[in-house]
Design an enzyme around this catalytic site. Structure first.
Site, short mmCIF file in Angstrom:
data_model
loop_
_atom_site.label_atom_id
_atom_site.label_comp_id
_atom_site.label_asym_id
_atom_site.label_seq_id
_atom_site.Cartn_x
_atom_site.Cartn_y
_atom_site.Cartn_z
N PHE A 44 -88.80 5.08 11.50
CA PHE A 44 -88.63 3.96 10.56
C PHE A 44 -87.16 3.70 10.26
O PHE A 44 -86.74 2.56 10.05
CB PHE A 44 -89.39 4.28 9.27
N ASP A 71 -100.73 10.39 12.47
CA ASP A 71 -99.45 10.91 12.97
C ASP A 71 -99.17 12.29 12.38
O ASP A 71 -98.09 12.57 11.87
CB ASP A 71 -98.32 9.95 12.63
N ILE A 106 -79.99 13.00 5.40
CA ILE A 106 -80.71 14.26 5.64
C ILE A 106 -81.69 14.17 6.80
O ILE A 106 -82.32 15.17 7.14
CB ILE A 106 -81.47 14.70 4.37
N GLY A 107 -81.86 13.00 7.40
CA GLY A 107 -82.78 12.90 8.52
C GLY A 107 -82.84 11.50 9.07
O GLY A 107 -82.32 10.54 8.50
#
Length: 846
Positions: A516, A629, A511-512
């Site tokens: 990382f 972030d 999904i992404g």
């Protein structure tokens, strides 16, 4: 005491005679016998008595005083410290008592009834203690109630924090207040007040108002502990303890009223005529009833109707005792003024002074037990009624107290250890045990020294086992003598469970992808949906972020922070398991064409949720956390579009105050704080700057950096502020929002973004301020949505926009000696670093 009603009384003379007879008898029989007690007022950690506003605070080291003799301490390692403040500071806050372990104050109580318990905290630095008191983290308990949890006395306004509670003590005897440090931290207190209150100060019954607006009768209020959250002198000045009958603080309403331009201050010089059947001088001081806020409208019946609204941040899904104070100093005569009181806009009741009193200038109050909803904001409003002969509404005062439920048994306080037990053990076991103890001691000392000799940083590099190893990285680090700190082993998830949940990392569940690694959707065997973030197998890159994520998320929980379910570090894997966020990222809903566009109200609610998450990180967690972030891809949405901040791999933990943390610049281009880039000095205001960029993304629906645009338009923050300065900001607002946004809501939203994007961190607001401003923007939007056709309608939002001129922010880029290296942006496009930043190179931006 039940309110007396006089609906059938119409003769003014009879009413006056009845009132005079009633007043003369009740006034004499009421609280006239109450006088402010002289105990207990304690100056902690001092042998000196301090007189402070009608109160004589007795030093708890003053053994010659009879009051101090009637209190005692329980627990070990109590430290009395003095501050290095100047003599201009109040002496009450120049000393404190510090508790390194569980401890308590014990008071002799000889009369049952309602008691005030006030705790004074002022964090100062002291040569007597190695750390600043603002780093303390602790709980405060009393019999059956947890008064404060995870409390820290950090305070940006260099002023004391006073926590006030009201409790019923039914059994005279020993009353204890416990101070319980959290973890390896400590507890402290500067001063304590425990004194008996008037018996009828708090009613045991009140109307119960649910979050949905339904009502019923509520009893048992006095069986709970009440924590005073707000005490407001509406329309009047600040009231200090010196001017209050019960040593209370009342603050003005200016910080809480939504529409001050619609309000009119009212005051009168004559004192109110108290009738103890409805309110006494102890209910609220005279100055509260001598001032009010009133609807500022014309006396004609053609005047537009509107409500005056006040908003307060409260605990979500909790119960609060709300007391509203009235004294008719605005009506022309008695029995003519009727208006509505609203709570959350879902409950309303009629306020008619004739239901309570029969003449003007007589104080009265009403009380409600209110269930707060999930918004975190409680709105109190007043508005006119058609059936009133006067189109007016007013409010004099307001109190909000959180109702604390019982919390089980109180913590154990450690007493002096029995030394005789140790002597018996040693005598029985003899020299053999002593030799074993010495041997173990030498071994531990040797081992500790060996560890220290190889530790050069908080997170040392860790060798990686080959594929197929069943050992974990934590195991390897333990073998080498340096177990990762704050690794919560209870969160470990077996690799086999993750493989089963993701169907062996099936690419169809991908999904992404982030810095990382890949992110997969999965489902545990108990049907729980999860998101699995997996680094590249066998790679040691990102291990510090992996550890930081676990360390941060394992110790915090918040509605607007993504929850860590577990982690896995078997067979060279680094895997993080999170709660699954059904709606994906905020970025997806701003730019992607295959998802529904968010309405303006939804966007405001999402921004408020994300801001609350950051607010908790900065001020509500242990020691403070800087996210570092903040961006639209790190704000996730659940199935109900509730926003949650995610990705804590770059976070920095530690106490957040006016100081900074020197660190290598990390973050994402387009969101980086320009001051942080120049100085490499990180503060929580760096998160504020990044959040300001997110606000512009939400308004304009374009990325923070878009390399496909030309020149000045590449950087959203610079471009938006330039457009705002030139009066053309309307041109870059998301076209799908046209006609949706109330001009006043939009104006407040833009002001908030502009304040966040100030070049210097000292000029930016805190996240507390950002949350307040965004909630106000939402309130303005909702008010506009409810506006009737005949009400005021503002002109175009940008035509009337008058914001202060802000500095244009300089462009920050990198000038390379050779060919300019492209940087991949969040949207997959590339941009040359020289097109974005110009002053320095950032090594770890992602």
């Amino acid at each position: 005491m039940e309110k007396l009603r006089f609906h059938q009384v119409h003769t003014p003379l009879f009413a006056l005679l009845f009132f005079l007879l009633q007043f003369s008898s009740l006034q004499f029989l009421s609280m006239a016998d109450y006088s402010l007690p002289d105990k207990y007022f304690i100056n902690c950690g001092s042998a000196t008595n301090v007189y402070n506003g009608q109160r004589n605070f007795i030093g708890d080291l003053n053994s010659s005083d009879s009051t101090s003799n009637s209190i005692s301490f329980t627990g070990q390692k109590r430290v009395a410290i003095e501050s290095n403040l100047s003599s201009t500071a109040s002496p009450l806050y120049q000393t404190a008592r510090v508790f390194l372990h569980n401890a308590s104050y014990e008071f002799d109580i000889d009369t049952n009834g309602i008691y005030f318990v006030r705790l004074h905290f002022f964090a100062f630095s002291s040569p007597s203690t190695p750390t600043n008191l603002s780093t303390a983290l602790f709980d405060v308990w009393t019999s059956g109630f947890s008064l404060l949890r995870n409390f820290t006395a950090k305070n940006s306004s260099d002023s004391p924090i006073i926590k006030e509670f009201l409790l019923s003590i039914l059994n005279p005897g020993k009353f204890k207040v416990y101070f319980v440090p959290r973890g390896s931290s400590f507890a402290f207190v500067n001063a304590i007040e425990v004194f008996h209150a008037p018996d009828n100060l708090i009613d045991d019954t009140a109307r119960h108002v649910t979050a949905a607006g339904s009502t019923s009768n509520s009893t048992g209020v006095l069986s709970k502990a009440l924590h005073t959250i707000y005490r407001i002198n509406v329309g009047g000045p600040k009231v200090t303890p010196e001017n209050d009958t019960l040593l209370r603080n009342w603050v003005p309403d200016s910080d809480y009223i939504y529409n001050p331009d619609k309000a009119k201050h009212v005051d009168q010089s004559s004192s109110p005529s108290y009738n103890p059947a409805y309110a006494s001088q102890y209910t609220a001081p005279a100055i509260v009833y001598q001032t009010a806020q009133m609807m500022d409208i014309n006396s004609t019946r053609q005047a537009d109707f509107f409500n005056l609204t006040w908003g307060f941040n409260v605990s979500r899904n909790a119960r609060h005792l709300v007391r509203v104070h009235f004294c008719d100093i605005v009506g022309a005569s008695a029995n003519v003024l009727r208006f509505n009181l609203y709570i959350y806009s879902r409950f309303s009741t009629v306020i008619d002074s004739y239901d309570y009193v029969v003449l003007l200038n007589i104080p009265f109050y009403d009380k409600f037990v209110v269930d707060s909803d999930d918004s975190g904001t409680m709105n109190i409003s007043i508005g006119p009624r058609n059936d009133s002969s006067e189109i007016k509404a007013y409010l004099n005062g307001l109190e909000i107290m959180e109702i604390l439920e019982t919390s089980g048994s109180v913590p154990t306080v450690s007493g002096p250890k029995n030394k005789h037990v140790l002597l018996v053990v040693v005598s029985v076991l003899g020299g053999l045990v002593l030799i074993c103890i010495l041997a173990v001691g030498f071994f531990l000392v040797f081992k500790c020294r060996k560890q220290k000799s190889v530790e050069n940083s908080d997170w040392s590099p860790i060798p990686v086992f080959g594929v197929g190893s069943t050992h974990s990285r934590a195991t390897e680090r333990t073998i080498n003598g340096s177990t990762p700190p704050n690794f919560n082993l209870a969160l470990k998830v077996p690799l086999a469970e993750i493989l089963s949940a993701t169907n062996n990392f099936d690419t169809r569940l991908l999904i992404g992808k982030g810095g990382f690694g890949n992110v997969y959707r999965g489902t545990f065997r108990n049907s729980q949906k999860i998101a699995v973030k997996r680094s590249e197998p066998g790679s040691n890159q990102g291990f510090p972020e992996f550890q930081t994520e676990i360390m941060v998320l394992s110790k915090i929980r918040h509605r607007h922070l993504v929850s860590l379910i577990g982690y896995c570090e078997e067979r060279s894997e680094m895997i993080l398991v999170y709660e699954f966020m059904e709606k994906g990222t905020l970025k997806d809903h701003l730019y992607a064409s295959d998802v529904p566009r968010l309405s303006w109200k939804q966007r405001l609610e999402i921004c408020i949720g994300a801001a609350r998450g950051l607010q908790y990180l900065h001020k509500g967690s242990a020691g403070g956390i800087i996210h570092r972030d903040v961006k639209s891809t790190n704000i996730l949405l659940d199935e109900h579009y509730v926003a949650k901040v995610a990705d804590f791999g770059l976070s920095k933990t530690g106490p957040l105050d006016d100081t900074h943390v020197s660190t290598i610049v990390k973050g994402t281009f387009g969101y980086l704080d320009p001051e942080y880039i120049r100085s490499q000095q990180l503060t929580e205001k760096s998160d504020v700057y990044a959040f300001g960029v997110v606000l512009l993304e939400v308004l304009c629906a374009r990325p923070a950096i878009n390399a496909m645009l030309s020149g000045k338009q590449v950087n959203l923050a610079e471009w938006a502020m330039l457009c705002k300065k030139e009066g053309s900001l309307e041109e870059i607002v998301d076209p799908s929002l046209k006609g949706q946004i109330d001009p006043n809501s939009q104006r407040r939203f833009i002001e908030t973004a502009e304040k966040c994007l100030q070049e210097f961190s000292a000029d930016r607001p805190t996240m507390d301020d950002v949350v307040w401003d965004l909630e106000y923007a939402l309130q303005l939007q909702q008010t506009a949505m409810r506006r009737e056709p005949h009400e005021d309608s503002a002109v175009d939002g940008f035509a009337g926009l008058s914001l202060p001129n802000g500095q244009r922010f300089p462009s920050f880029s990198i000038t390379m000696d050779g060919n300019d290296m492209p940087v991949m942006m969040d949207d997959g496009s590339y941009v040359k670093e020289c097109d974005v930043f110009t002053q320095m190179k950032i090594d770890d931006a992602r």
